[in-house]
Design a protein around this motif. Structure first.
Motif, PDB file in Angstrom:
ATOM      1  N   LEU A  63      29.482  -5.809 -41.107  1.00  0.00           N
ATOM      2  CA  LEU A  63      28.159  -5.207 -40.927  1.00  0.00           C
ATOM      3  C   LEU A  63      27.432  -5.285 -42.263  1.00  0.00           C
ATOM      4  O   LEU A  63      27.872  -4.652 -43.240  1.00  0.00           O
ATOM      5  N   SER A  64      26.377  -6.034 -42.313  1.00  0.00           N
ATOM      6  CA  SER A  64      25.689  -6.285 -43.571  1.00  0.00           C
ATOM      7  C   SER A  64      24.571  -5.277 -43.818  1.00  0.00           C
ATOM      8  O   SER A  64      24.136  -4.552 -42.916  1.00  0.00           O
ATOM      9  N   SER A  65      24.129  -5.234 -45.059  1.00  0.00           N
ATOM     10  CA  SER A  65      22.986  -4.410 -45.463  1.00  0.00           C
ATOM     11  C   SER A  65      23.110  -2.974 -44.976  1.00  0.00           C
ATOM     12  O   SER A  65      22.196  -2.415 -44.369  1.00  0.00           O
ATOM     13  N   ALA A  83      25.458   1.354 -50.343  1.00  0.00           N
ATOM     14  CA  ALA A  83      24.304   0.877 -49.590  1.00  0.00           C
ATOM     15  C   ALA A  83      23.931  -0.534 -50.027  1.00  0.00           C
ATOM     16  O   ALA A  83      24.069  -0.889 -51.209  1.00  0.00           O
ATOM     17  N   SER A  84      23.506  -1.317 -49.065  1.00  0.00           N
ATOM     18  CA  SER A  84      23.083  -2.714 -49.192  1.00  0.00           C
ATOM     19  C   SER A  84      24.268  -3.685 -49.166  1.00  0.00           C
ATOM     20  O   SER A  84      24.057  -4.899 -49.045  1.00  0.00           O
ATOM     21  N   GLN A  85      25.486  -3.180 -49.273  1.00  0.00           N
ATOM     22  CA  GLN A  85      26.647  -4.065 -49.235  1.00  0.00           C
ATOM     23  C   GLN A  85      27.062  -4.346 -47.788  1.00  0.00           C
ATOM     24  O   GLN A  85      26.461  -3.836 -46.840  1.00  0.00           O
ATOM     25  N   THR A  86      28.078  -5.150 -47.642  1.00  0.00           N
ATOM     26  CA  THR A  86      28.616  -5.477 -46.322  1.00  0.00           C
ATOM     27  C   THR A  86      29.891  -4.695 -46.071  1.00  0.00           C
ATOM     28  O   THR A  86      30.795  -4.688 -46.901  1.00  0.00           O
ATOM     29  N   LEU A  87      29.913  -4.045 -44.941  1.00  0.00           N
ATOM     30  CA  LEU A  87      31.085  -3.293 -44.496  1.00  0.00           C
ATOM     31  C   LEU A  87      31.985  -4.238 -43.699  1.00  0.00           C
ATOM     32  O   LEU A  87      31.507  -4.887 -42.757  1.00  0.00           O
ATOM     33  N   THR A  94      32.128   5.826 -45.072  1.00  0.00           N
ATOM     34  CA  THR A  94      30.972   6.516 -45.639  1.00  0.00           C
ATOM     35  C   THR A  94      30.189   5.529 -46.483  1.00  0.00           C
ATOM     36  O   THR A  94      30.766   4.809 -47.306  1.00  0.00           O
ATOM     37  N   VAL A  95      28.886   5.499 -46.254  1.00  0.00           N
ATOM     38  CA  VAL A  95      28.002   4.636 -47.042  1.00  0.00           C
ATOM     39  C   VAL A  95      27.270   5.510 -48.043  1.00  0.00           C
ATOM     40  O   VAL A  95      26.557   6.449 -47.665  1.00  0.00           O
ATOM     41  N   SER A  96      27.454   5.203 -49.294  1.00  0.00           N
ATOM     42  CA  SER A  96      26.800   5.969 -50.351  1.00  0.00           C
ATOM     43  C   SER A  96      25.477   5.316 -50.740  1.00  0.00           C
ATOM     44  O   SER A  96      25.361   4.090 -50.773  1.00  0.00           O
TER      45      SER A  96
END
Length: 119
Positions: free
Chosen positions: A84-86, A14-18, A116-118
């Motif tokens: 995709l940020s944040s 979470a909070s990173q950029t995908l 998956t966003v942790s």
């Protein structure tokens, strides 16, 4: 035969950029009137169009994601990418790339990649 293949990390914090890349074979991403799309499907939900980069490099984004989304391309590699940020856990989804010719509907799809966003 046109083929699209998504690649990128399956797990993002979470909070990173995908960042995902779609590699296209069998056709150039510069072909007139073709657009190259990113679409996602969260678990238990329908498909959500995220954005597109057209043959001329112009980009368009979903209003709900516009502030966090950018799409770029590498014409030398015949690839286009999603950033995709944040991200939050709500961005967990299967992400697809798909092509469309002149508003005729999506004609080719990648197989999709689970992200998956942790928290």
């Amino acid at each position: 035969q046109v083929q699209l293949q998504e690649s990128g990390p399956g797990l993002v914090k979470a909070s990173q950029t995908l960042s995902l890349t779609c590699t296209v074979s069998g056709a150039s991403i510069l072909i007139d009137h073709y657009t190259w799309n990113w679409i996602r499907q969260p678990p238990g939900k329908g498909l959500e169009w995220m954005g597109v980069i057209a043959f001329d490099g112009s980009t368009y984004y979903s209003p709900s994601l516009k502030s966090r989304t950018s799409i770029s391309r590498d014409t030398s590699k015949n690839q286009f990418s999603l950033h995709l940020s944040s991200v939050t856990p709500e961005d967990t989804a299967v992400y697809y790339c798909a092509s469309e010719y002149a508003d005729d509907g999506y004609d080719y799809w990648g197989q999709g990649t689970q992200v998956t966003v942790s928290s």
